[in-house]
Design a protein around this motif. Structure first.
Motif, PDB file in Angstrom:
ATOM      1  N   SER A  96       0.858  -1.194  -0.073  1.00 23.01           N
ATOM      2  CA  SER A  96       0.042   0.083   0.130  1.00 23.01           C
ATOM      3  C   SER A  96       0.781   1.226  -0.066  1.00 23.01           C
ATOM      4  N   TYR A  97       0.471   2.363  -0.478  1.00 20.39           N
ATOM      5  CA  TYR A  97       1.082   3.556  -0.554  1.00 20.39           C
ATOM      6  C   TYR A  97       0.778   4.477   0.790  1.00 20.39           C
ATOM      7  N   ARG A  98      -0.164   3.845   1.322  1.00 18.76           N
ATOM      8  CA  ARG A  98      -0.483   4.544   2.720  1.00 18.76           C
ATOM      9  C   ARG A  98      -0.226   3.707   3.939  1.00 18.76           C
ATOM     10  N   GLU A  99      -0.021   4.396   5.064  1.00 21.05           N
ATOM     11  CA  GLU A  99      -0.184   3.636   6.227  1.00 21.05           C
ATOM     12  C   GLU A  99      -1.385   3.706   6.954  1.00 21.05           C
ATOM     13  N   PHE A 100      -1.715   2.582   7.746  1.00 25.62           N
ATOM     14  CA  PHE A 100      -3.246   2.436   8.239  1.00 25.62           C
ATOM     15  C   PHE A 100      -3.124   3.057   9.521  1.00 25.62           C
ATOM     16  N   LYS A 101      -3.924   4.151   9.614  1.00 22.26           N
ATOM     17  CA  LYS A 101      -4.025   4.732  10.950  1.00 22.26           C
ATOM     18  C   LYS A 101      -5.504   5.224  11.027  1.00 22.26           C
ATOM     19  N   PRO A 102      -6.435   4.238  11.396  1.00 19.73           N
ATOM     20  CA  PRO A 102      -7.807   4.696  11.451  1.00 19.73           C
ATOM     21  C   PRO A 102      -8.047   5.412  12.916  1.00 19.73           C
ATOM     22  N   THR A 103      -8.967   6.381  12.425  1.00 18.73           N
ATOM     23  CA  THR A 103      -9.691   7.097  13.811  1.00 18.73           C
ATOM     24  C   THR A 103     -10.904   7.371  13.679  1.00 18.73           C
ATOM     25  N   ALA A 104     -11.797   7.698  14.682  1.00 17.09           N
ATOM     26  CA  ALA A 104     -13.076   7.797  14.786  1.00 17.09           C
ATOM     27  C   ALA A 104     -13.527   9.022  14.043  1.00 17.09           C
ATOM     28  N   GLU A 105     -12.527  10.095  13.645  1.00 16.51           N
ATOM     29  CA  GLU A 105     -13.230  11.143  12.942  1.00 16.51           C
ATOM     30  C   GLU A 105     -13.031  10.974  11.675  1.00 16.51           C
ATOM     31  N   LYS A 106     -12.182  10.212  11.129  1.00 20.08           N
ATOM     32  CA  LYS A 106     -12.065   9.955   9.449  1.00 20.08           C
ATOM     33  C   LYS A 106     -12.999   9.159   8.987  1.00 20.08           C
ATOM     34  N   HIS A 107     -13.149   8.922   7.579  1.00 21.34           N
ATOM     35  CA  HIS A 107     -13.892   8.012   7.140  1.00 21.34           C
ATOM     36  C   HIS A 107     -13.011   6.935   6.439  1.00 21.34           C
ATOM     37  N   GLU A 108     -12.976   5.714   6.795  1.00 14.79           N
ATOM     38  CA  GLU A 108     -11.984   4.774   6.324  1.00 14.79           C
ATOM     39  C   GLU A 108     -12.796   3.322   5.874  1.00 14.79           C
ATOM     40  N   VAL A 109     -12.235   2.832   4.905  1.00 19.28           N
ATOM     41  CA  VAL A 109     -12.531   1.607   4.264  1.00 19.28           C
ATOM     42  C   VAL A 109     -11.614   0.507   3.880  1.00 19.28           C
ATOM     43  N   ALA A 110     -11.767  -0.631   4.527  1.00 13.31           N
ATOM     44  CA  ALA A 110     -10.698  -1.734   4.303  1.00 13.31           C
ATOM     45  C   ALA A 110     -11.084  -2.755   3.302  1.00 13.31           C
ATOM     46  N   LEU A 111     -10.157  -2.898   2.330  1.00 17.35           N
ATOM     47  CA  LEU A 111     -10.099  -3.936   1.355  1.00 17.35           C
ATOM     48  C   LEU A 111      -9.731  -5.106   1.777  1.00 17.35           C
ATOM     49  N   VAL A 112      -9.880  -6.121   2.079  1.00 17.37           N
ATOM     50  CA  VAL A 112      -9.482  -7.400   2.648  1.00 17.37           C
ATOM     51  C   VAL A 112      -9.599  -8.496   1.430  1.00 17.37           C
ATOM     52  N   GLY A 113      -8.597  -9.277   0.970  1.00 16.34           N
ATOM     53  CA  GLY A 113      -8.572 -10.202   0.272  1.00 16.34           C
ATOM     54  C   GLY A 113      -7.208 -10.826  -0.107  1.00 16.34           C
ATOM     55  N   ASP A 114      -7.220 -11.540  -1.396  1.00 12.89           N
ATOM     56  CA  ASP A 114      -5.936 -12.227  -1.807  1.00 12.89           C
ATOM     57  C   ASP A 114      -5.268 -11.467  -2.803  1.00 12.89           C
ATOM     58  N   SER A 115      -4.394 -12.116  -3.520  1.00 15.33           N
ATOM     59  CA  SER A 115      -3.665 -11.155  -4.721  1.00 15.33           C
ATOM     60  C   SER A 115      -4.148 -10.341  -5.495  1.00 15.33           C
ATOM     61  N   TYR A 116      -5.672 -10.449  -5.609  1.00 17.38           N
ATOM     62  CA  TYR A 116      -6.384  -9.314  -6.329  1.00 17.38           C
ATOM     63  C   TYR A 116      -6.431  -8.109  -5.661  1.00 17.38           C
ATOM     64  N   ILE A 117      -6.443  -8.101  -4.273  1.00 21.46           N
ATOM     65  CA  ILE A 117      -6.404  -6.790  -3.338  1.00 21.46           C
ATOM     66  C   ILE A 117      -5.094  -6.566  -3.248  1.00 21.46           C
ATOM     67  N   GLU A 118      -4.141  -7.502  -3.006  1.00 15.67           N
ATOM     68  CA  GLU A 118      -2.614  -7.369  -2.790  1.00 15.67           C
ATOM     69  C   GLU A 118      -1.903  -6.341  -3.825  1.00 15.67           C
TER      70      GLU A 118
END
Length: 321
Positions: A74-96
């Motif tokens: 990923s080009y970004r670090e994962f730093k979720p907070t209660a204030e922001k909007h975040e979406v997680a994509l979870v999967g295999d090589s298609y997501i990797e």
């Protein structure tokens, strides 16, 4: 005869050395970022790894990858907070997404359409639904702050088991000296990708079996593979058990799937149990242009654009409705 053998060995060594240098100079080999298992039992990549994904004997496909501090491409670090909007994509090589430059990934394409949303890509090659749900549960402190969780699934591949088992043996095997030598020989890596080393592997395997037999370490028994799901009913039952084990949050979890390769019984089960499904086949059906790579079934850049648009439209109506 002795001189002939010595000269043959010397010339062969020089030829292999020149080929090794050529493969390295033109970067014809694919890098494979090292793997690890963290304290939560999640298998992933070693943070900080960078390199290139190469496909085709003439470097027909060349993409950059970068593993973040969480161990995912990923080009970004994962730093979720209660204030922001975040979406997680979870999967295999298609997501990797090693087939795409990491800064032009599916997540990045979604963010371009939804600038106020951060997309976290938890992709790992070969992962199934048991792995994905284990990951979400293992990192529950992070995922509690994430607004939507999108699990990418392929019905025929991802429901063969109802529990996740961390494969410590495979990771330990990668740390052994023979594997380290093999991975540092880029000519071998290049040849392995295109089947050139298969005869050598077959001969080595036969020799190893022979030595085991002569040493009394083989009893002639054939290992029986572990039982996996073979029917639609089995796969659905496995999914039920996973839901019970990991307490699937149906309010913010969405299954990303292609209904053309998903059994209707599974879709009916999801509808009956209020499990949201996002069917991207609708986007693919509208175009006649190729949506996958030439040499395998992974999405190409255009296919990822279509899926990114489809996910973005859904999230825009879902999060901000």
């Amino acid at each position: 005869m002795k001189k002939f053998v010595l000269k043959s060995v010397m010339y062969l060594g020089l030829i292999l050395l020149v080929l090794e240098l050529l493969v390295r100079a033109f970067h014809l080999h694919a890098d494979d970022p090292p793997k690890m298992i963290d304290e939560f039992g999640v298998e992933k990549r070693v943070p900080g790894s960078t390199g290139h994904y190469v496909k085709g004997n003439r470097r027909q496909h060349f993409a950059h990858f970068s593993i973040n501090n969480s161990g995912f491409n990923s080009y970004r670090e994962f730093k979720p907070t209660a204030e922001k909007h975040e979406v997680a994509l979870v999967g295999d090589s298609y997501i990797e997404g090693f087939h795409q430059d990491y800064d032009n990934s599916l997540g990045k394409k979604i963010e371009r359409r939804l600038p106020e949303v951060e997309v976290y890509e938890y992709g790992y090659t070969g992962s199934n639904m048991a792995y994905q749900m284990h990951l979400v549960n293992a990192y529950k402190d992070q995922f509690e702050k994430i607004d939507r969780i999108i699990l990418y699934m392929k019905f025929k591949n991802d429901f063969d088991t109802h529990e996740h088992e961390t494969d410590y043996k495979s990771i330990q095997k990668l740390k052994t000296l023979p594997y380290k030598i093999r991975n540092n020989c880029k000519l071998w890596v290049y040849g392995s990708n295109y089947g050139m080393t298969l005869p050598i592997k077959n001969i080595a395997g036969a020799v190893w079996k022979g030595l085991n037999f002569l040493g009394g370490r083989g009893n002639g028994e054939v290992a029986v593979p572990e039982t996996v799901a073979t029917s639609v009913t089995d796969r659905i039952e496995n999914f039920k058990k996973l839901i019970a084990s990991y307490d699937l949050d149906t309010k913010k979890t969405i299954l990303l799937l292609d209904s053309r390769v998903t059994d209707n019984q599974f879709l009916d089960f999801c509808e009956a149990n209020n499990i949201k499904c996002l069917d991207f086949s609708k986007a693919f059906k509208k175009t006649e242009a190729p949506v996958t790579l030439i040499y395998d079934k992974h999405w190409n850049d255009y296919g990822r654009e279509l899926i990114a648009q489809y996910i973005s439209d859904y999230l825009r109506n879902d999060i901000y409705k």
